[in-house]
Design an enzyme around this catalytic site. Sequence first.
Site, PDB file in Angstrom:
ATOM      1  N   HIS A   1      -7.451   4.625   1.808  1.00 27.44           N
ATOM      2  CA  HIS A   1      -6.838   4.722   0.936  1.00 27.44           C
ATOM      3  C   HIS A   1      -7.038   5.747  -0.258  1.00 27.44           C
ATOM      4  O   HIS A   1      -6.463   5.521  -1.465  1.00 27.44           O
ATOM      5  CB  HIS A   1      -7.507   3.402  -0.043  1.00 27.44           C
ATOM      6  CG  HIS A   1      -7.100   2.139   0.556  1.00 27.44           C
ATOM      7  ND1 HIS A   1      -6.032   1.215   0.705  1.00 27.44           N
ATOM      8  CD2 HIS A   1      -7.934   1.478   1.637  1.00 27.44           C
ATOM      9  CE1 HIS A   1      -5.899   0.319   1.497  1.00 27.44           C
ATOM     10  NE2 HIS A   1      -7.126   0.323   2.137  1.00 27.44           N
TER      11      HIS A   1
ATOM     12  N   ASN B   1       0.721  -1.227   0.076  1.00 23.41           N
ATOM     13  CA  ASN B   1       0.033  -0.008  -0.280  1.00 23.41           C
ATOM     14  C   ASN B   1       0.785   1.281  -0.014  1.00 23.41           C
ATOM     15  O   ASN B   1       0.433   2.397   0.232  1.00 23.41           O
ATOM     16  CB  ASN B   1      -0.844   0.033   1.371  1.00 23.41           C
ATOM     17  CG  ASN B   1      -2.021  -1.002   1.320  1.00 23.41           C
ATOM     18  OD1 ASN B   1      -2.238  -1.579   0.240  1.00 23.41           O
ATOM     19  ND2 ASN B   1      -2.001  -1.760   2.297  1.00 23.41           N
TER      20      ASN B   1
ATOM     21  N   ASP C   1     -14.018   6.916   6.094  1.00 24.74           N
ATOM     22  CA  ASP C   1     -12.541   6.152   6.286  1.00 24.74           C
ATOM     23  C   ASP C   1     -11.930   6.284   4.995  1.00 24.74           C
ATOM     24  O   ASP C   1     -12.309   5.789   4.080  1.00 24.74           O
ATOM     25  CB  ASP C   1     -12.861   4.525   6.652  1.00 24.74           C
ATOM     26  CG  ASP C   1     -11.550   3.723   6.552  1.00 24.74           C
ATOM     27  OD1 ASP C   1     -10.553   4.475   6.006  1.00 24.74           O
ATOM     28  OD2 ASP C   1     -11.594   2.736   7.146  1.00 24.74           O
TER      29      ASP C   1
ATOM     30  N   HIS D   1     -14.838  -1.665   5.953  1.00 27.62           N
ATOM     31  CA  HIS D   1     -13.714  -2.600   6.247  1.00 27.62           C
ATOM     32  C   HIS D   1     -13.884  -3.090   7.794  1.00 27.62           C
ATOM     33  O   HIS D   1     -14.883  -2.683   8.365  1.00 27.62           O
ATOM     34  CB  HIS D   1     -12.626  -1.511   6.571  1.00 27.62           C
ATOM     35  CG  HIS D   1     -11.292  -2.321   7.012  1.00 27.62           C
ATOM     36  ND1 HIS D   1     -10.685  -2.201   8.279  1.00 27.62           N
ATOM     37  CD2 HIS D   1     -10.029  -2.678   6.158  1.00 27.62           C
ATOM     38  CE1 HIS D   1      -9.687  -2.869   8.388  1.00 27.62           C
ATOM     39  NE2 HIS D   1      -9.330  -3.177   7.307  1.00 27.62           N
TER      40      HIS D   1
ATOM     41  N   GLU E   1     -16.361   4.534   2.815  1.00 20.57           N
ATOM     42  CA  GLU E   1     -14.939   4.932   2.807  1.00 20.57           C
ATOM     43  C   GLU E   1     -14.781   5.660   1.558  1.00 20.57           C
ATOM     44  O   GLU E   1     -15.498   5.857   0.677  1.00 20.57           O
ATOM     45  CB  GLU E   1     -14.278   3.403   2.466  1.00 20.57           C
ATOM     46  CG  GLU E   1     -14.378   2.545   3.842  1.00 20.57           C
ATOM     47  CD  GLU E   1     -13.850   1.182   3.510  1.00 20.57           C
ATOM     48  OE1 GLU E   1     -12.764   0.775   2.738  1.00 20.57           O
ATOM     49  OE2 GLU E   1     -14.143   0.325   4.608  1.00 20.57           O
TER      50      GLU E   1
ATOM     51  N   LYS F   1      -0.636   3.632   4.711  1.00 18.73           N
ATOM     52  CA  LYS F   1      -0.679   3.316   3.083  1.00 18.73           C
ATOM     53  C   LYS F   1       0.095   4.338   2.485  1.00 18.73           C
ATOM     54  O   LYS F   1       1.461   4.346   2.493  1.00 18.73           O
ATOM     55  CB  LYS F   1      -2.053   3.693   2.754  1.00 18.73           C
ATOM     56  CG  LYS F   1      -3.122   2.936   3.814  1.00 18.73           C
ATOM     57  CD  LYS F   1      -3.313   1.420   3.705  1.00 18.73           C
ATOM     58  CE  LYS F   1      -4.239   0.751   4.700  1.00 18.73           C
ATOM     59  NZ  LYS F   1      -4.226  -0.519   4.847  1.00 18.73           N
TER      60      LYS F   1
HETATM   61  C1  PLP Z   1     -10.099   0.733   5.013  1.00 16.84           C
HETATM   62  C2  PLP Z   1      -9.332   0.583   5.856  1.00 16.84           C
HETATM   63  N1  PLP Z   1      -9.649   1.080   7.249  1.00 16.84           N
HETATM   64  C3  PLP Z   1      -8.716   0.765   8.301  1.00 16.84           C
HETATM   65  C4  PLP Z   1      -7.844  -0.033   7.825  1.00 16.84           C
HETATM   66  C5  PLP Z   1      -7.008  -0.306   9.199  1.00 16.84           C
HETATM   67  O1  PLP Z   1      -5.880   0.681   9.049  1.00 16.84           O
HETATM   68  P1  PLP Z   1      -4.486   0.240  10.006  1.00 16.84           P
HETATM   69  O2  PLP Z   1      -3.895  -0.762   9.036  1.00 16.84           O
HETATM   70  O3  PLP Z   1      -3.767   1.405  10.128  1.00 16.84           O
HETATM   71  O4  PLP Z   1      -4.845  -0.485  11.310  1.00 16.84           O
HETATM   72  C6  PLP Z   1      -7.272  -0.389   6.746  1.00 16.84           C
HETATM   73  C7  PLP Z   1      -6.089  -1.108   6.643  1.00 16.84           C
HETATM   74  O5  PLP Z   1      -5.899  -2.341   6.720  1.00 16.84           O
HETATM   75  C8  PLP Z   1      -8.328  -0.300   5.542  1.00 16.84           C
HETATM   76  O6  PLP Z   1      -7.724  -0.778   4.469  1.00 16.84           O
END
Ligand code: PLP
Length: 401
Positions: free
Chosen positions: A211, A46, A208, A132, A179, A243
């Site tokens: 990405h 990522n 969220d 997610h 997201e 990411k």
């Molecule tokens: C859309 C999304 N939200 C949250 C997360 C969680 O983030 P982190 O890896 O910083 O815990 C991720 C990653 O894995 C993600 O892809």
Amino acid sequence: MQLAAMQQALIDREAKALTRSTRALGAVSGRLLHVNGRQYLNFSGNDYLGLASEPKVQQALCDAVSQYGVGSTGSPLVTGFHAAHQALSAELCDWLGVERVLLFSSGFAANQSMLECLASADDQLLLDKLCHASLISAAQQHPSQVKQPLRRFAHNELASLEKLLQKTASASHQLVVTEGVFSMDGDSPDLPAMLRLCQQHQAALLLDDAHGIGVLGPEGRGTAAAQGIACSEVFCTMANFGKALGASGAFLAANSTVIEYLEQFAKHYIYSTALPPALCAAVHCAIRLVRTEQWRRDQLQDNIRLFRQLAAEAGLPLLQAEEATSSWLDSSQHSAIQLLLLGEASRALALSQALQQQGIWLTAIRPPTVPPNSARLRITLSASHQPDDIWFLINTLRQYF
Ligand SMILES: Cc1ncc(COP(=O)(O)O)c(C=O)c1O
């Protein structure tokens, strides 16, 4: 849970080709990774802008370790909040044009806190079907489940969301969760229309943007900015540093009242060791580069365009149609996440292994990360990839379709 039940669950998972395992990697960059002395082209990371291995960011980390030491030594409200956290928070506010932010040790923790704190027991949570796992699990554990069970709207479908907003209008407050760029599908909702719908229903929009941050919009301010929305118009935004920013950790951004409330009540913030200050310094440096080095986003978009053009010419089954990926963004911006849909988990796994033998690292994404029978190869492009890497990937994939 009894040990026997755990053993059975492991056997069942193996039988469905769904067992996951870690591999110890050597050096990794946006472009290459090393395992057991062999080099692979990395199409599964990522690190969209190549910042994880950027020397200036690495230097910022090393300099800050000398200044602050390795760890933060405590939770933020005790001894864990340093000048580096303060400087990073100020940079984030300036970058995104928000009143305040709160730093978390991961996006998972930040998402958990966002839902746990910002919804009350009488509120209604409405989540996109493909949100997610961190959002789904936070919603499923929320006290509101007793009175107002979680509702999930069809992926990116405003008509489905509108129906649910109307159906659940009796809840004390409605919170819509989505997201910016979906992690396993690479597509985006129509955020301006979703925001308008939320405003009509006095619902809060929680976003969220794991990405989208860094990758999309002016100065890489993310998916909302790319669609012409100020970050301050969204009730609360989560984005992480793991990411495009090449590090780890996350933040929630909102107005002062919301952030102050989270600071007082978010358990993942209060009862957890703060991010290492040196990491904050590295992230701070990465954000400065994201803001000023547009060439990284241009390079990434060139790579995405080349991939999509070659994949189409080779007749590969890309998940998103051209319109679906770009409809809410201007045509110069695509998600760095591109999908080849394969269906059965065993097929995705076999293809991933075959690609590995040819020097390409592409992890198979299987249920429960994605819905049953929708196993896929999730191909992530980085600004660090060179055109020859993408040609090699397509020519190799072509042999299997
Ligand atoms: C859309 C999304 N939200 C949250 C997360 C969680 O983030 P982190 O890896 O910083 O815990 C991720 C990653 O894995 C993600 O892809």
